[in-house]
Design a protein around this motif. Sequence first.
Motif, PDB file in Angstrom:
ATOM      1  N   PHE A  29      -8.811 -26.438  19.513  1.00  0.00           N
ATOM      2  CA  PHE A  29      -8.335 -25.458  20.477  1.00  0.00           C
ATOM      3  C   PHE A  29      -8.361 -26.006  21.890  1.00  0.00           C
ATOM      4  CE2 PHE A  29      -7.474 -21.380  22.197  1.00  0.00           C
ATOM      5  CZ  PHE A  29      -8.363 -21.141  23.234  1.00  0.00           C
ATOM      6  N   SER A  30      -9.380 -26.763  22.233  1.00  0.00           N
ATOM      7  CA  SER A  30      -9.563 -27.194  23.616  1.00  0.00           C
ATOM      8  C   SER A  30      -8.452 -28.119  24.114  1.00  0.00           C
ATOM      9  CB  SER A  30     -10.918 -27.887  23.770  1.00  0.00           C
ATOM     10  OG  SER A  30     -10.982 -29.024  22.930  1.00  0.00           O
ATOM     11  N   ARG A  31      -7.676 -28.685  23.235  1.00  0.00           N
ATOM     12  CA  ARG A  31      -6.619 -29.586  23.665  1.00  0.00           C
ATOM     13  C   ARG A  31      -5.339 -28.867  24.060  1.00  0.00           C
ATOM     14  NH1 ARG A  31      -5.045 -33.459  18.897  1.00  0.00           N
ATOM     15  NH2 ARG A  31      -3.365 -33.991  20.330  1.00  0.00           N
ATOM     16  N   PHE A  32      -5.302 -27.542  23.834  1.00  0.00           N
ATOM     17  CA  PHE A  32      -4.100 -26.779  24.107  1.00  0.00           C
ATOM     18  C   PHE A  32      -4.177 -26.031  25.427  1.00  0.00           C
ATOM     19  CE2 PHE A  32      -1.690 -27.318  20.314  1.00  0.00           C
ATOM     20  CZ  PHE A  32      -2.619 -27.584  19.327  1.00  0.00           C
ATOM     21  N   ARG A  33      -3.040 -26.007  26.131  1.00  0.00           N
ATOM     22  CA  ARG A  33      -2.860 -25.062  27.209  1.00  0.00           C
ATOM     23  C   ARG A  33      -2.440 -23.749  26.579  1.00  0.00           C
ATOM     24  NH1 ARG A  33      -1.581 -30.678  27.210  1.00  0.00           N
ATOM     25  NH2 ARG A  33      -1.772 -31.517  29.338  1.00  0.00           N
ATOM     26  N   MET A  34      -2.937 -22.653  27.109  1.00  0.00           N
ATOM     27  CA  MET A  34      -2.710 -21.354  26.503  1.00  0.00           C
ATOM     28  C   MET A  34      -1.999 -20.414  27.474  1.00  0.00           C
ATOM     29  SD  MET A  34      -3.948 -21.798  23.513  1.00  0.00           S
ATOM     30  CE  MET A  34      -3.819 -20.108  22.922  1.00  0.00           C
ATOM     31  N   GLY A  35      -1.165 -19.574  26.903  1.00  0.00           N
ATOM     32  CA  GLY A  35      -0.447 -18.615  27.733  1.00  0.00           C
ATOM     33  C   GLY A  35      -0.352 -17.253  27.062  1.00  0.00           C
ATOM     34  N   PHE A  47       6.749 -14.210  31.076  1.00  0.00           N
ATOM     35  CA  PHE A  47       5.455 -14.847  31.272  1.00  0.00           C
ATOM     36  C   PHE A  47       4.491 -13.872  31.926  1.00  0.00           C
ATOM     37  CE2 PHE A  47       2.353 -17.922  32.416  1.00  0.00           C
ATOM     38  CZ  PHE A  47       1.992 -17.666  33.728  1.00  0.00           C
ATOM     39  N   VAL A  48       3.240 -13.907  31.487  1.00  0.00           N
ATOM     40  CA  VAL A  48       2.200 -13.066  32.068  1.00  0.00           C
ATOM     41  C   VAL A  48       1.129 -13.920  32.757  1.00  0.00           C
ATOM     42  CG1 VAL A  48       0.379 -11.384  31.605  1.00  0.00           C
ATOM     43  CG2 VAL A  48       2.554 -11.249  30.368  1.00  0.00           C
ATOM     44  N   ALA A  49       0.543 -14.848  32.002  1.00  0.00           N
ATOM     45  CA  ALA A  49      -0.545 -15.660  32.550  1.00  0.00           C
ATOM     46  C   ALA A  49      -0.694 -16.919  31.703  1.00  0.00           C
ATOM     47  CB  ALA A  49      -1.856 -14.877  32.567  1.00  0.00           C
ATOM     48  N   ARG A  50      -1.269 -17.946  32.313  1.00  0.00           N
ATOM     49  CA  ARG A  50      -1.559 -19.154  31.564  1.00  0.00           C
ATOM     50  C   ARG A  50      -2.862 -19.758  32.050  1.00  0.00           C
ATOM     51  NH1 ARG A  50      -0.560 -23.414  34.933  1.00  0.00           N
ATOM     52  NH2 ARG A  50       1.210 -23.293  36.377  1.00  0.00           N
ATOM     53  N   ILE A  51      -3.456 -20.593  31.199  1.00  0.00           N
ATOM     54  CA  ILE A  51      -4.705 -21.264  31.545  1.00  0.00           C
ATOM     55  C   ILE A  51      -4.634 -22.686  31.007  1.00  0.00           C
ATOM     56  CG2 ILE A  51      -5.891 -20.378  29.480  1.00  0.00           C
ATOM     57  CD1 ILE A  51      -8.433 -20.184  31.304  1.00  0.00           C
ATOM     58  N   SER A  52      -5.008 -23.622  31.856  1.00  0.00           N
ATOM     59  CA  SER A  52      -4.961 -25.026  31.470  1.00  0.00           C
ATOM     60  C   SER A  52      -6.171 -25.388  30.614  1.00  0.00           C
ATOM     61  CB  SER A  52      -4.934 -25.904  32.719  1.00  0.00           C
ATOM     62  OG  SER A  52      -6.204 -25.895  33.363  1.00  0.00           O
ATOM     63  N   ARG A  53      -6.206 -26.607  30.167  1.00  0.00           N
ATOM     64  CA  ARG A  53      -7.330 -27.065  29.360  1.00  0.00           C
ATOM     65  C   ARG A  53      -8.623 -27.060  30.168  1.00  0.00           C
ATOM     66  NH1 ARG A  53      -5.210 -32.587  26.769  1.00  0.00           N
ATOM     67  NH2 ARG A  53      -4.881 -32.976  28.986  1.00  0.00           N
ATOM     68  N   GLY A  55      -9.203 -24.919  32.604  1.00  0.00           N
ATOM     69  CA  GLY A  55      -9.513 -23.575  33.064  1.00  0.00           C
ATOM     70  C   GLY A  55      -8.766 -23.114  34.299  1.00  0.00           C
ATOM     71  N   VAL A  56      -7.821 -23.904  34.765  1.00  0.00           N
ATOM     72  CA  VAL A  56      -7.018 -23.486  35.912  1.00  0.00           C
ATOM     73  C   VAL A  56      -6.044 -22.396  35.450  1.00  0.00           C
ATOM     74  CG1 VAL A  56      -5.344 -24.200  37.641  1.00  0.00           C
ATOM     75  CG2 VAL A  56      -7.220 -25.730  37.014  1.00  0.00           C
ATOM     76  N   THR A  57      -5.965 -21.337  36.216  1.00  0.00           N
ATOM     77  CA  THR A  57      -5.155 -20.181  35.814  1.00  0.00           C
ATOM     78  C   THR A  57      -3.963 -19.961  36.740  1.00  0.00           C
ATOM     79  OG1 THR A  57      -6.547 -18.687  37.111  1.00  0.00           O
ATOM     80  CG2 THR A  57      -7.149 -19.028  34.804  1.00  0.00           C
ATOM     81  N   TYR A  58      -2.981 -19.268  36.201  1.00  0.00           N
ATOM     82  CA  TYR A  58      -1.784 -18.938  36.976  1.00  0.00           C
ATOM     83  C   TYR A  58      -1.227 -17.637  36.417  1.00  0.00           C
ATOM     84  CZ  TYR A  58       2.800 -19.399  39.163  1.00  0.00           C
ATOM     85  OH  TYR A  58       3.930 -19.185  39.911  1.00  0.00           O
ATOM     86  N   TYR A  59      -0.733 -16.766  37.332  1.00  0.00           N
ATOM     87  CA  TYR A  59      -0.299 -15.432  36.919  1.00  0.00           C
ATOM     88  C   TYR A  59       1.103 -15.101  37.427  1.00  0.00           C
ATOM     89  CZ  TYR A  59      -5.276 -14.852  36.047  1.00  0.00           C
ATOM     90  OH  TYR A  59      -6.561 -15.009  35.581  1.00  0.00           O
ATOM     91  N   ALA A  60       1.756 -14.252  36.690  1.00  0.00           N
ATOM     92  CA  ALA A  60       2.992 -13.670  37.186  1.00  0.00           C
ATOM     93  C   ALA A  60       2.654 -12.748  38.346  1.00  0.00           C
ATOM     94  CB  ALA A  60       3.682 -12.888  36.076  1.00  0.00           C
ATOM     95  N   ASP A  61       3.550 -12.652  39.295  1.00  0.00           N
ATOM     96  CA  ASP A  61       3.300 -11.811  40.459  1.00  0.00           C
ATOM     97  C   ASP A  61       3.035 -10.357  40.060  1.00  0.00           C
ATOM     98  OD1 ASP A  61       5.660 -13.503  42.704  1.00  0.00           O
ATOM     99  OD2 ASP A  61       3.573 -13.935  42.173  1.00  0.00           O
ATOM    100  N   SER A  62       3.685  -9.918  39.001  1.00  0.00           N
ATOM    101  CA  SER A  62       3.573  -8.518  38.596  1.00  0.00           C
ATOM    102  C   SER A  62       2.185  -8.141  38.091  1.00  0.00           C
ATOM    103  CB  SER A  62       4.611  -8.204  37.513  1.00  0.00           C
ATOM    104  OG  SER A  62       4.411  -9.047  36.384  1.00  0.00           O
ATOM    105  N   VAL A  63       1.385  -9.124  37.718  1.00  0.00           N
ATOM    106  CA  VAL A  63       0.055  -8.818  37.185  1.00  0.00           C
ATOM    107  C   VAL A  63      -1.070  -9.410  38.030  1.00  0.00           C
ATOM    108  CG1 VAL A  63       1.033  -8.768  34.862  1.00  0.00           C
ATOM    109  CG2 VAL A  63      -0.150 -10.842  35.656  1.00  0.00           C
ATOM    110  N   LYS A  64      -0.721 -10.176  39.028  1.00  0.00           N
ATOM    111  CA  LYS A  64      -1.733 -10.851  39.849  1.00  0.00           C
ATOM    112  C   LYS A  64      -2.660  -9.814  40.486  1.00  0.00           C
ATOM    113  CE  LYS A  64       0.020 -14.355  41.736  1.00  0.00           C
ATOM    114  NZ  LYS A  64       0.820 -15.246  42.620  1.00  0.00           N
ATOM    115  N   GLY A  65      -3.942 -10.077  40.387  1.00  0.00           N
ATOM    116  CA  GLY A  65      -4.933  -9.159  40.943  1.00  0.00           C
ATOM    117  C   GLY A  65      -5.365  -8.069  39.980  1.00  0.00           C
TER     118      GLY A  65
END
Length: 122
Positions: A29-35, A47-53, A55-65
């Motif tokens: 599992f740890s080798r995958f980026r997840m979304g 797209f809603v959100a993603r997390i790198s291997r 732990g860096v995260t990124y969000y769509a503006d519509s759900v940020k916060g």
Amino acid sequence: QVQLVESGGGLVQAGGSLRLSCAASGRTFSRFRMGWFRQAPGKEREFVARISRSGVTYYADSVKGRFTIARDNAKNTVYLQMNSLKFEDTAVYSCAASEVGSTTNPTAYDYWGQGTQVTVSS
């Protein structure tokens, strides 16, 4: 191969919270980026959100916060904490795994779960 199974969806009133889980089995599992992605009736998958291997995260503006994505590599699970839910958050939510890179493009994801329904009543 990676198998992904989502859980935690349901019916909630506007302003409420839900936590979705996505359990992975198969390859490491740890080798995958997840979304997380979602699709409402009659609309395209978004797209809603993603997390790198790492732990860096990124969000769509519509759900940020309001939404938070997290992963627990020891449990082979990625989570989506959803707070302050709105009617427009109603959709089928799916998790996905990518071997290539962290991206908001669903075509870059190699493996998908079956999805879990989130319904927000107004």
